[in-house]
Design a protein around this motif. Structure first.
Motif, PDB file in Angstrom:
ATOM      1  N   LEU A  22      68.700  75.097   4.618  1.00 30.51           N
ATOM      2  CA  LEU A  22      67.253  75.247   4.458  1.00 30.51           C
ATOM      3  C   LEU A  22      66.473  74.719   5.661  1.00 30.51           C
ATOM      4  CD1 LEU A  22      66.866  74.194   0.695  1.00 30.51           C
ATOM      5  CD2 LEU A  22      67.103  76.500   1.649  1.00 30.51           C
ATOM      6  N   GLY A  23      67.172  74.283   6.677  1.00 26.38           N
ATOM      7  CA  GLY A  23      66.488  73.800   7.867  1.00 26.38           C
ATOM      8  C   GLY A  23      65.681  72.537   7.653  1.00 26.38           C
ATOM      9  N   GLY A  24      66.048  71.751   6.644  1.00 28.92           N
ATOM     10  CA  GLY A  24      65.367  70.480   6.407  1.00 28.92           C
ATOM     11  C   GLY A  24      64.134  70.568   5.540  1.00 28.92           C
ATOM     12  N   VAL A  25      63.833  71.769   5.008  1.00 26.64           N
ATOM     13  CA  VAL A  25      62.619  71.936   4.202  1.00 26.64           C
ATOM     14  C   VAL A  25      62.947  72.729   2.931  1.00 26.64           C
ATOM     15  CG1 VAL A  25      60.278  72.858   4.101  1.00 26.64           C
ATOM     16  CG2 VAL A  25      61.162  71.921   6.253  1.00 26.64           C
ATOM     17  N   THR A  34      62.268  67.304   3.812  1.00 25.34           N
ATOM     18  CA  THR A  34      60.985  67.290   3.111  1.00 25.34           C
ATOM     19  C   THR A  34      60.946  68.441   2.126  1.00 25.34           C
ATOM     20  OG1 THR A  34      58.588  67.194   3.412  1.00 25.34           O
ATOM     21  CG2 THR A  34      59.792  68.762   4.775  1.00 25.34           C
ATOM     22  N   SER A  35      60.111  68.319   1.124  1.00 29.61           N
ATOM     23  CA  SER A  35      59.927  69.398   0.155  1.00 29.61           C
ATOM     24  C   SER A  35      58.438  69.706   0.026  1.00 29.61           C
ATOM     25  CB  SER A  35      60.497  69.004  -1.218  1.00 29.61           C
ATOM     26  OG  SER A  35      60.300  70.047  -2.157  1.00 29.61           O
ATOM     27  N   ASP A  49      58.413  63.642   1.560  1.00 26.42           N
ATOM     28  CA  ASP A  49      59.631  63.246   2.256  1.00 26.42           C
ATOM     29  C   ASP A  49      60.777  63.024   1.270  1.00 26.42           C
ATOM     30  OD1 ASP A  49      58.345  63.335   4.682  1.00 26.42           O
ATOM     31  OD2 ASP A  49      57.898  61.175   4.719  1.00 26.42           O
ATOM     32  N   ILE A  50      61.971  63.377   1.703  1.00 25.07           N
ATOM     33  CA  ILE A  50      63.174  63.196   0.897  1.00 25.07           C
ATOM     34  C   ILE A  50      64.103  62.251   1.642  1.00 25.07           C
ATOM     35  CG2 ILE A  50      65.212  64.326  -0.086  1.00 25.07           C
ATOM     36  CD1 ILE A  50      63.566  66.900  -0.219  1.00 25.07           C
ATOM     37  N   ILE A  63      73.090  67.477   0.759  1.00 28.10           N
ATOM     38  CA  ILE A  63      72.563  67.125   2.078  1.00 28.10           C
ATOM     39  C   ILE A  63      72.813  68.249   3.079  1.00 28.10           C
ATOM     40  CG2 ILE A  63      72.853  65.575   4.052  1.00 28.10           C
ATOM     41  CD1 ILE A  63      73.299  63.288   2.111  1.00 28.10           C
ATOM     42  N   LYS A  64      74.016  68.783   3.058  1.00 29.12           N
ATOM     43  CA  LYS A  64      74.362  69.847   4.003  1.00 29.12           C
ATOM     44  C   LYS A  64      73.512  71.094   3.759  1.00 29.12           C
ATOM     45  CE  LYS A  64      78.523  72.068   5.920  1.00 29.12           C
ATOM     46  NZ  LYS A  64      78.487  71.407   7.232  1.00 29.12           N
TER      47      LYS A  64
END
Length: 563
Positions: A540-543, A345-346, A401-402, A533-534
């Motif tokens: 960034l811990g998904g954010v 997510t961003s 959401d991404i 993606i990595k």
């Protein structure tokens, strides 16, 4: 059967055939067209045929496609031949279907096609060691390698012997030791940064040659009538001392090497250490050709290729009837669902255009999305600095959401992460070239990470290019000044590490000639989509947070000279 015969006759009209047989005594690329294929198909011979693919790079719907492999194998079997299907590595990485499933979709397709054996290429490790071992467990076929080891102990069988109607054929796997450079080095290290995995990579090649010879000798002692080396070595000089030629010249007992890694189509014969003829065959990339080794009942060996030279794949042109059509359709449907999966997510928008004017700015201004992409390359590689070209950032990211598709749309090209050594002067030249067209857009405008600088726009650019637009030099004052690597001024005589993608660093994309001949300490490690993606999920811990709400002042424009 009649339908299959008619289909293969149609294939022959579009097929090229390249072969190398016992009569050849020197490197050769002999090409005979469809009449030769037809003669072989109708000869009624009952031979052993080893079909091989290599460097597919996820391109299962390219060239012949896996359906074409299936149809050719069926026709050979229908003529009474015994057929073995093998792969020479680098099958599970590359195209989005491979990347987005971390190789899983490709393994499932290889299972459906019925591969007998595979060896390991350098890109099998791109998703990490744990994921590769998961893929090995998924595979219904064995992987072999005589030199991939952990702390000196082989991880896979060095060879497999197949008994085909009383004829024993040994397959020996060989993986390029340059894998440590051309995949992610950290994947082969322990938590303290020590290498625990290796490929018998001694500097002079002797450790590799000894490992190959040991496997060949073991296979011969086990009763092998023929030894076929399944290699991922290549033919490029920069790969010495680990090319296929190096291995042949320093070993005995191999009859044929079916090879990959350098994406060539060469059919070669050369002499081994004992002066005996060895055949080497390669089949290019992305199923542009399917290689074969034919062993006749009287012991004659010949190698060659079934070529596909059309832009449209074989299924589209010929309407091939194969169970692989349904398997690929299913994989695409599952892939579509995977693309829609939310992976991060961003909390901010990362535009490529000025929100106020709707004018694109990623090719002549510092942007948050450009910084984000460059940061990903630096974070994943561990390099001092990183560059990516603004022209390679193709789409924006919006707050919320991404999905995987959102990330793929940013970097759709499949370029590969590389790291090279570069002097401060070469870095300064790259920055100057980046700014030479400003304020006009330039696809090669650099988005930087780990580096900051000023562009003095009142100075007329003195960059020199050749007639094709490639960088030649700077003949006057530099527009780029006050360059800092982190908190330290750039030292033009110092050597730094620079991360970026293969298009720009290795292949001189957008005219960047200053890096192409440099030492690459990481070479084609992972695709651009994997890098993003990595970085998002792990770095960034998904954010994607507020740090990317605005450009971060890495590029400062100075419009007037300060006296």
């Amino acid at each position: 059967m009649r339908k299959l015969t008619v289909l293969i006759l149609a294939l022959c009209l579009l097929l090229s055939f390249t072969s190398c047989s016992k009569s050849d005594v020197s490197p050769t690329n002999n090409v005979t067209h469809a009449t030769k294929v037809s003669e072989d198909s109708e000869s009624g011979s009952k031979d052993i045929v080893i079909l091989f693919t290599g460097d597919v790079h996820g391109g299962v719907d390219s060239g012949w496609t896996y359906s074409g492999v299936d149809v050719i194998r069926k026709q050979l079997i229908a003529k009474g031949n015994s057929v073995i299907l093998v792969d020479n590595g680098d099958s599970i990485q590359g195209e989005p279907l491979a990347t987005m499933t971390e190789g899983g979709a490709i393994i499932e397709l290889m299972n459906a096609l019925g591969y007998d054996i595979a060896t390991i290429g350098n890109h099998e490790f791109d998703y990490g060691m744990e994921r590769f071992m998961e893929l090995v467990d998924m595979a219904n076929f064995p992987y072999i390698s005589c030199n991939f080891n952990k702390l000196g102990e082989l991880i896979f069988s060095p060879y497999i012997i197949k008994d085909i109607d009383g004829t024993k054929i040994a397959f020996v796997g060989i993986t390029t030791p340059w894998t440590l450079r051309s995949s992610t080095p950290a994947h082969f290290m322990d938590e303290e940064g020590n290498y625990i995995y290796g490929f018998m990579q001694g500097k002079d090649g002797k450790e590799l040659y000894a490992a190959v010879q040991k496997a060949v000798d073991g296979a011969r002692a086990g009763g092998a009538d023929y030894v076929v080396a399944m290699a991922h070595l290549g033919n490029i000089d920069e790969l010495k001392p680990f090319t296929y030629a190096d291995v042949i010249e320093n070993t005995t007992g191999i009859d044929v090497i079916v090879d990959g890694h350098s994406h060539d189509l060469d059919q070669v014969t050369m002499k081994n250490k004992a002066g005996e003829i060895v055949y080497r065959s390669a089949c290019g990339t992305k199923l542009e050709a399917i290689g074969y080794v034919r062993i006749t009942a009287d012991g004659e060996i010949n190698t060659g290729l079934y070529r596909w030279d059309n832009e449209e794949n074989a299924v589209e042109v010929l309407g091939l009837d194969s169970v692989m059509n349904a398997a690929y359709k299913k994989a695409k449907e599952e892939f579509g669902a995977l693309l829609a999966e939310v992976v991060a997510t961003s909390v901010v928008d990362l535009p490529i255009k000025d929100p106020a004017t709707d004018v694109r700015i990623v090719r002549n201004q510092e942007t948050a999305i450009g910084n984000f992409c460059a940061d990903a390359y630096r974070h994943i590689s561990g390099a001092d600095i990183a560059f990516i070209n603004g022209g390679g950032v193709r789409d924006e990211l919006r707050k919320g959401d991404i999905t995987r598709e959102d990330i793929l749309n940013i970097h759709p090209f499949g370029n590969m992460l590389c790291v090279c050594e570069a002097t401060g002067q070469e870095i300064l030249d790259a920055l100057e070239f980046s700014a030479h067209a400003w304020p006009i857009e330039f696809g090669g405008w650099l988005c930087p990470s780990g580096i900051s600088y000023e562009v003095h726009t009142y100075i007329h650019s003195s960059v020199e290019t050749d007639e094709t637009g490639m960088f030649v030099g700077v003949k006057g004052e530099y527009r780029v000044k006050n360059v800092y690597i982190g908190d330290e001024p750039l030292d033009v005589s110092k050597t730094y590490t620079v991360a970026g993608h293969s298009y720009m660093l290795k292949n001189m994309g957008d005219g960047y000639t200053m890096f192409a001949d440099n030492v690459f300490i990481q070479d084609s490690v992972m695709t651009d989509v994997q890098v993003l993606i990595k970085y998002i999920t792990e770095g960034l811990g998904g954010v994607i947070g507020q740090e990317y709400a605005q450009p971060q002042g890495r590029i400062t424009f100075v419009e007037e000279k300060v006296e």
